[in-house]
Design an enzyme around this catalytic site. Structure first.
Site, PDB file in Angstrom:
ATOM      1  N   MET A  30      -9.166 -47.885 -34.021  1.00 28.39           N
ATOM      2  CA  MET A  30     -10.418 -48.440 -34.265  1.00 28.39           C
ATOM      3  C   MET A  30     -10.734 -47.837 -35.605  1.00 28.39           C
ATOM      4  O   MET A  30     -11.780 -47.945 -36.299  1.00 28.39           O
ATOM      5  CB  MET A  30     -11.528 -48.410 -33.405  1.00 28.39           C
ATOM      6  CG  MET A  30     -11.253 -49.092 -31.926  1.00 28.39           C
ATOM      7  SD  MET A  30     -12.812 -49.782 -31.207  1.00 28.39           S
ATOM      8  CE  MET A  30     -13.706 -47.940 -30.851  1.00 28.39           C
ATOM      9  N   TYR A  32     -11.018 -44.557 -38.757  1.00 30.84           N
ATOM     10  CA  TYR A  32     -11.486 -43.340 -38.933  1.00 30.84           C
ATOM     11  C   TYR A  32     -10.504 -42.455 -38.366  1.00 30.84           C
ATOM     12  O   TYR A  32     -10.848 -41.574 -37.513  1.00 30.84           O
ATOM     13  CB  TYR A  32     -12.913 -43.276 -38.370  1.00 30.84           C
ATOM     14  CG  TYR A  32     -13.904 -42.567 -38.941  1.00 30.84           C
ATOM     15  CD1 TYR A  32     -14.362 -42.675 -39.999  1.00 30.84           C
ATOM     16  CD2 TYR A  32     -14.243 -41.160 -38.463  1.00 30.84           C
ATOM     17  CE1 TYR A  32     -15.293 -41.912 -40.822  1.00 30.84           C
ATOM     18  CE2 TYR A  32     -14.927 -40.142 -39.085  1.00 30.84           C
ATOM     19  CZ  TYR A  32     -15.520 -40.446 -40.599  1.00 30.84           C
ATOM     20  OH  TYR A  32     -16.235 -39.525 -41.078  1.00 30.84           O
ATOM     21  N   LEU A  33      -9.327 -42.496 -38.727  1.00 29.11           N
ATOM     22  CA  LEU A  33      -8.138 -41.848 -38.115  1.00 29.11           C
ATOM     23  C   LEU A  33      -8.200 -40.116 -38.315  1.00 29.11           C
ATOM     24  O   LEU A  33      -8.500 -39.606 -39.386  1.00 29.11           O
ATOM     25  CB  LEU A  33      -6.962 -42.042 -38.892  1.00 29.11           C
ATOM     26  CG  LEU A  33      -6.934 -43.747 -38.813  1.00 29.11           C
ATOM     27  CD1 LEU A  33      -5.395 -44.271 -39.434  1.00 29.11           C
ATOM     28  CD2 LEU A  33      -6.672 -44.308 -37.287  1.00 29.11           C
ATOM     29  N   HIS A  34      -7.822 -39.624 -37.221  1.00 26.87           N
ATOM     30  CA  HIS A  34      -7.725 -37.988 -37.286  1.00 26.87           C
ATOM     31  C   HIS A  34      -6.441 -37.684 -36.800  1.00 26.87           C
ATOM     32  O   HIS A  34      -5.602 -38.518 -36.267  1.00 26.87           O
ATOM     33  CB  HIS A  34      -8.941 -37.574 -36.223  1.00 26.87           C
ATOM     34  CG  HIS A  34      -8.982 -38.283 -34.760  1.00 26.87           C
ATOM     35  ND1 HIS A  34      -8.112 -38.114 -33.933  1.00 26.87           N
ATOM     36  CD2 HIS A  34      -9.882 -38.922 -34.395  1.00 26.87           C
ATOM     37  CE1 HIS A  34      -8.380 -38.849 -32.930  1.00 26.87           C
ATOM     38  NE2 HIS A  34      -9.567 -39.214 -32.939  1.00 26.87           N
ATOM     39  N   HIS A  37      -4.728 -39.639 -33.675  1.00 29.44           N
ATOM     40  CA  HIS A  37      -4.210 -40.822 -34.006  1.00 29.44           C
ATOM     41  C   HIS A  37      -2.793 -40.353 -34.736  1.00 29.44           C
ATOM     42  O   HIS A  37      -1.977 -41.363 -34.382  1.00 29.44           O
ATOM     43  CB  HIS A  37      -5.289 -41.530 -35.159  1.00 29.44           C
ATOM     44  CG  HIS A  37      -6.428 -42.090 -34.739  1.00 29.44           C
ATOM     45  ND1 HIS A  37      -7.475 -41.334 -35.018  1.00 29.44           N
ATOM     46  CD2 HIS A  37      -6.669 -43.129 -33.626  1.00 29.44           C
ATOM     47  CE1 HIS A  37      -8.727 -42.179 -34.340  1.00 29.44           C
ATOM     48  NE2 HIS A  37      -7.971 -43.078 -33.553  1.00 29.44           N
ATOM     49  N   GLN A 148      -4.118 -39.409 -24.365  1.00 30.87           N
ATOM     50  CA  GLN A 148      -4.587 -39.065 -23.045  1.00 30.87           C
ATOM     51  C   GLN A 148      -6.160 -38.647 -23.052  1.00 30.87           C
ATOM     52  O   GLN A 148      -6.626 -38.635 -22.171  1.00 30.87           O
ATOM     53  CB  GLN A 148      -3.605 -38.136 -22.367  1.00 30.87           C
ATOM     54  CG  GLN A 148      -2.390 -38.594 -22.185  1.00 30.87           C
ATOM     55  CD  GLN A 148      -1.460 -37.559 -21.827  1.00 30.87           C
ATOM     56  OE1 GLN A 148      -1.605 -36.423 -21.886  1.00 30.87           O
ATOM     57  NE2 GLN A 148      -0.081 -38.088 -21.160  1.00 30.87           N
ATOM     58  N   LYS A 149      -6.711 -38.517 -24.312  1.00 34.39           N
ATOM     59  CA  LYS A 149      -8.143 -38.299 -24.328  1.00 34.39           C
ATOM     60  C   LYS A 149      -8.775 -39.363 -23.603  1.00 34.39           C
ATOM     61  O   LYS A 149      -9.763 -39.188 -22.675  1.00 34.39           O
ATOM     62  CB  LYS A 149      -8.688 -38.056 -25.844  1.00 34.39           C
ATOM     63  CG  LYS A 149     -10.100 -37.333 -25.727  1.00 34.39           C
ATOM     64  CD  LYS A 149     -10.877 -37.575 -27.099  1.00 34.39           C
ATOM     65  CE  LYS A 149     -11.250 -39.067 -26.878  1.00 34.39           C
ATOM     66  NZ  LYS A 149     -12.215 -39.421 -27.926  1.00 34.39           N
ATOM     67  N   GLN A 153      -8.662 -45.626 -20.255  1.00 37.55           N
ATOM     68  CA  GLN A 153      -8.073 -46.563 -20.844  1.00 37.55           C
ATOM     69  C   GLN A 153      -6.585 -46.842 -20.679  1.00 37.55           C
ATOM     70  O   GLN A 153      -6.100 -47.759 -20.693  1.00 37.55           O
ATOM     71  CB  GLN A 153      -8.676 -46.312 -22.387  1.00 37.55           C
ATOM     72  CG  GLN A 153      -7.856 -47.185 -23.508  1.00 37.55           C
ATOM     73  CD  GLN A 153      -8.385 -47.129 -24.900  1.00 37.55           C
ATOM     74  OE1 GLN A 153      -9.239 -47.342 -25.175  1.00 37.55           O
ATOM     75  NE2 GLN A 153      -7.504 -46.292 -25.586  1.00 37.55           N
ATOM     76  N   VAL A 176      -5.203 -34.121 -28.776  1.00 33.36           N
ATOM     77  CA  VAL A 176      -5.189 -33.107 -29.820  1.00 33.36           C
ATOM     78  C   VAL A 176      -6.366 -32.535 -30.106  1.00 33.36           C
ATOM     79  O   VAL A 176      -7.432 -33.352 -30.038  1.00 33.36           O
ATOM     80  CB  VAL A 176      -4.640 -33.855 -31.345  1.00 33.36           C
ATOM     81  CG1 VAL A 176      -4.562 -32.852 -32.459  1.00 33.36           C
ATOM     82  CG2 VAL A 176      -3.046 -34.276 -31.063  1.00 33.36           C
TER      83      VAL A 176
END
Lengths: 280, 280
Positions: A30, A32-34, A37, A148-149, A153, A176
């Protein structure tokens, strides 16, 4: 990196790649990558010939009082990160294209969608399963990568893929974390300085649960009491759920074992955060 | 004609054909094949490189008080017909393989599933949409063929394919009728001699509705009154529904036009028959 917004163009690229026997790695996001991702993107890059990432803030997985409109966006930053990581194609579908006039078809994964976030966010996993299946049909990935957070899902998607005979390998990747242990999440950007400090309680309580289990404690009630106690020390924390569940069925277990999952959803101020850890 | 019962073997054949750019035509059936089914097979044969037919009496589309156990079967006759018609592969999956332990994923096409048979047979189209999507994922057809006798089923599948971005052309084929006009159906075999004679009332009432419309009558109520009147003359006929609906949305229309559909479900004795006709 090419950017594709049309569904027919994305299908055509995917079909061309598959017809050349190229493996497609897919990272649906979705935005707003960190670094969470980006760990998925790196793994996809290392295991496939072609890497596709998508950014789509999917309206059908947000409830009426949730943060769809507020969800953070940074398209230029995201584009730069994906390009640098070697993504071949960025798929940016529009909502009106994925959900056209008269749209009415949904995928329901009945059992594993029910507890935990499924109970707090009715309809959430219906929206997730539906959009992921649509994206799979458009991108035709060989492998798809999920963090896995978002453990529930991941299980919902695994079950859907297996039940509906979808031809894709679903790959779950480790959570992460920031230096202090907070699980990376686009929603962390909502936290103010004080909330950010309190948010570390999620990870700390999970680590303490794991320590208790490794010290011989198997009563889920006793472990959860300690988890709740740790989180409740933060003034702005309100627990949505704190459960120990079987990591496959996601149903509660009274006696924890090494396959049990401690799953948390906690509001820190107005921000709802989730985290989880396998005890073993 | 080869017979395949394993899902991996069927997927492998389909992937091999698609990788050679061969078009796969697919005719999913519940067996006990009649000339209606065979017209689908012939059309598939004429339009594709490879033709796959499946026979699977799908338990999830039968209600608890319906005829799942009694549903007629004639595997040897079916096999002979398909072989003679030039089918390349007969797919015969087993129920326990399609719906393994813990199975829990379903496809819901919300609006067009609701009226008509969806109202009389709750859950029916959920079962249909789910098994058809599963079969599509296994057989990977270029084109899939369905009879217009099951008009609502055809619309449910069309909507599902469009909404979920499934890469298949859904082709609806005209209803095939007996000499006296009765729509062919595996369930016609349930009728005794007297019931078989009465069953012609479905087609005759539809033809009369069409005649009324072509004579200038557009009031759905007046047309339906005549339809009901004709069917009610048969002593063992009980109408489940008789409606005039928009042929795309399947919602009732007060004023009929050339795109309106007259849709019938009638019990003749214990046997529930359906039929339909576009007025224009």
């Amino acid at each position: 990196m090419i950017t594709i917004s049309g569904i027919p163009e994305m299908k055509s690229l995917a079909n061309e790649a598959r017809s050349q026997n190229l493996a497609i790695g897919f990272v649906p996001t979705m935005g707003y990558l960190h670094d969470g991702h980006m760990s998925l993107v790196q793994r996809a890059r290392s295991e496939n010939d072609v890497v596709v990432a998508s950014i789509f803030v999917n309206p059908t997985q947000f409830g009426p009082n949730e943060d769809l409109e507020l969800y953070p966006r940074d398209m230029e930053g995201d584009r730069h990160k994906l390009q640098t990581a070697g993504v071949d194609a960025l798929f940016l579908p529009e909502s009106g294209q994925l959900y056209g006039p008269g749209y009415q078809t949904y995928v329901i994964v009945e059992t594993v969608s029910l507890p935990l976030c499924g109970s707090s966010r009715p309809g959430h996993f219906k929206g997730v399963a539906t959009v992921v299946l649509k994206l799979f049909n458009i991108v035709r990935p060989t492998r798809a990568y999920f963090g896995q957070k978002d453990f529930q899902q991941l299980q919902v998607i695994r079950r859907m893929v297996s039940d509906l005979n979808v031809d894709v390998s679903v790959i779950g990747c480790p959570t992460v974390r920031e230096a202090d242990g907070l699980a990376m999440s686009s929603r962390n950007s909502y936290l103010d300085v004080s909330e950010r400090k309190q948010a570390v309680a999620l990870n700390q309580s999970l680590l303490f649960a794991k320590t208790m289990f490794h010290s011989g404690e198997t009563s889920s009630r006793i472990i959860l009491d300690a988890v709740v106690d740790r989180i409740s020390r933060e003034p702005d924390a309100r627990i949505d759920y704190a459960r120990i569940v079987d990591s496959h069925t996601l149903s509660d277990v009274d006696q924890s074992d090494s396959a049990s999952l401690v799953a948390l959803a906690v509001r820190i101020g107005k921000t709802r955060l989730i985290d989880n850890m396998i005890l073993g």
